[in-house]
Motif scaffolding. Structure first.
Motif, PDB file in Angstrom:
ATOM      1  N   ASN A  25     -10.353   6.285  23.513  1.00 41.52           N
ATOM      2  CA  ASN A  25     -11.068   7.357  22.838  1.00 41.52           C
ATOM      3  C   ASN A  25     -11.480   6.783  21.490  1.00 41.52           C
ATOM      4  O   ASN A  25     -10.644   6.574  20.606  1.00 41.52           O
ATOM      5  CB  ASN A  25     -10.161   8.580  22.664  1.00 41.52           C
ATOM      6  CG  ASN A  25     -10.865   9.741  22.016  1.00 41.52           C
ATOM      7  OD1 ASN A  25     -11.700   9.578  21.136  1.00 41.52           O
ATOM      8  ND2 ASN A  25     -10.499  10.938  22.441  1.00 41.52           N
ATOM      9  N   LYS A  55     -13.214   8.008  19.056  1.00 42.72           N
ATOM     10  CA  LYS A  55     -13.120   8.905  17.890  1.00 42.72           C
ATOM     11  C   LYS A  55     -11.687   9.049  17.388  1.00 42.72           C
ATOM     12  O   LYS A  55     -11.456   9.181  16.195  1.00 42.72           O
ATOM     13  CB  LYS A  55     -13.683  10.287  18.232  1.00 42.72           C
ATOM     14  CG  LYS A  55     -15.186  10.311  18.334  1.00 42.72           C
ATOM     15  CD  LYS A  55     -15.686  11.725  18.503  1.00 42.72           C
ATOM     16  CE  LYS A  55     -17.198  11.754  18.464  1.00 42.72           C
ATOM     17  NZ  LYS A  55     -17.718  13.103  18.572  1.00 42.72           N
ATOM     18  N   GLU A  92     -14.673   3.055  27.456  1.00 39.35           N
ATOM     19  CA  GLU A  92     -14.564   3.759  26.183  1.00 39.35           C
ATOM     20  C   GLU A  92     -15.225   5.117  26.330  1.00 39.35           C
ATOM     21  O   GLU A  92     -16.154   5.286  27.128  1.00 39.35           O
ATOM     22  CB  GLU A  92     -15.263   2.976  25.056  1.00 39.35           C
ATOM     23  CG  GLU A  92     -14.580   1.671  24.699  1.00 39.35           C
ATOM     24  CD  GLU A  92     -14.896   0.522  25.646  1.00 39.35           C
ATOM     25  OE1 GLU A  92     -16.024   0.477  26.186  1.00 39.35           O
ATOM     26  OE2 GLU A  92     -14.018  -0.319  25.869  1.00 39.35           O
ATOM     27  N   HIS A  93     -14.749   6.079  25.520  1.00 37.01           N
ATOM     28  CA  HIS A  93     -15.350   7.412  25.531  1.00 37.01           C
ATOM     29  C   HIS A  93     -15.224   8.044  24.152  1.00 37.01           C
ATOM     30  O   HIS A  93     -14.508   7.542  23.285  1.00 37.01           O
ATOM     31  CB  HIS A  93     -14.737   8.297  26.620  1.00 37.01           C
ATOM     32  CG  HIS A  93     -13.276   8.588  26.414  1.00 37.01           C
ATOM     33  ND1 HIS A  93     -12.835   9.653  25.665  1.00 37.01           N
ATOM     34  CD2 HIS A  93     -12.169   7.953  26.853  1.00 37.01           C
ATOM     35  CE1 HIS A  93     -11.512   9.664  25.657  1.00 37.01           C
ATOM     36  NE2 HIS A  93     -11.080   8.643  26.365  1.00 37.01           N
ATOM     37  N   ASP A  94     -15.944   9.139  23.977  1.00 35.72           N
ATOM     38  CA  ASP A  94     -15.904   9.849  22.703  1.00 35.72           C
ATOM     39  C   ASP A  94     -15.090  11.128  22.763  1.00 35.72           C
ATOM     40  O   ASP A  94     -15.169  11.984  21.903  1.00 35.72           O
ATOM     41  CB  ASP A  94     -17.334  10.157  22.218  1.00 35.72           C
ATOM     42  CG  ASP A  94     -18.089  11.086  23.164  1.00 35.72           C
ATOM     43  OD1 ASP A  94     -17.498  11.636  24.124  1.00 35.72           O
ATOM     44  OD2 ASP A  94     -19.306  11.271  22.950  1.00 35.72           O
TER      45      ASP A  94
END
Length: 146
Positions: free
Chosen positions: A73, A75, A135-137
């Motif tokens: 994540n 963020k 990956e991600h937000d």
């Protein structure tokens, strides 16, 4: 190293039944449908933490079979290790962390979960020979995927 540059590590177990469906839990804190899991404690090994988190959210005892993905994540700085698991004991029980359960197909997980969490289950249900790295937000998968 300052606090803002640190990461935390979480684990999740995608429990797969004999029909090839995955177990999703509906979290009590936000109502989201996800694979059971959570943050490792500082002095906890990975497999023990995985088993503890799954047991706390489902009442099930599991055996990890395969690391299916590593997800960050971007963020929040959380690295998640996701394992395909099989049940070896216990019984499905609503807990103070989960309010409902569903055994779902790949299509159903796409409809129930946000992309960043659905992809973990989809990767675990696939026949990949190596773990996916993504990956991600917090909502959407971002960047190149391997």
């Amino acid at each position: 190293m300052d606090q803002e540059s640190r990461h935390s590590v979480s684990v999740a177990g995608v429990i797969v039944d004999e029909q090839g469906r995955a177990l999703l839990v509906q979290r009590r804190d936000n109502g989201h449908w996800e694979a059971p899991g959570g943050v490792l404690e500082l002095n906890e090994d990975i497999v023990s933490g995985l088993r503890r988190e799954v047991r706390e959210e489902t009442g099930l005892e599991v055996e990890p079979e395969l690391l299916t993905g590593v997800y960050k994540n971007m963020k929040r700085g959380i690295i998640a290790l996701v394992f395909r698991c099989r049940t070896i004991g216990g019984s499905l029980t609503v807990t103070n962390e989960s309010q409902a359960f569903r055994w779902v197909t790949a299509d159903e997980v796409r409809a129930l979960s946000v992309e960043a969490f659905a992809i973990r289950v989809l990767d675990a249900l696939s026949d990949n020979s190596k773990p996916c790295i993504r990956e991600h937000d917090g909502v959407h998968v971002v960047g190149p995927n391997t």
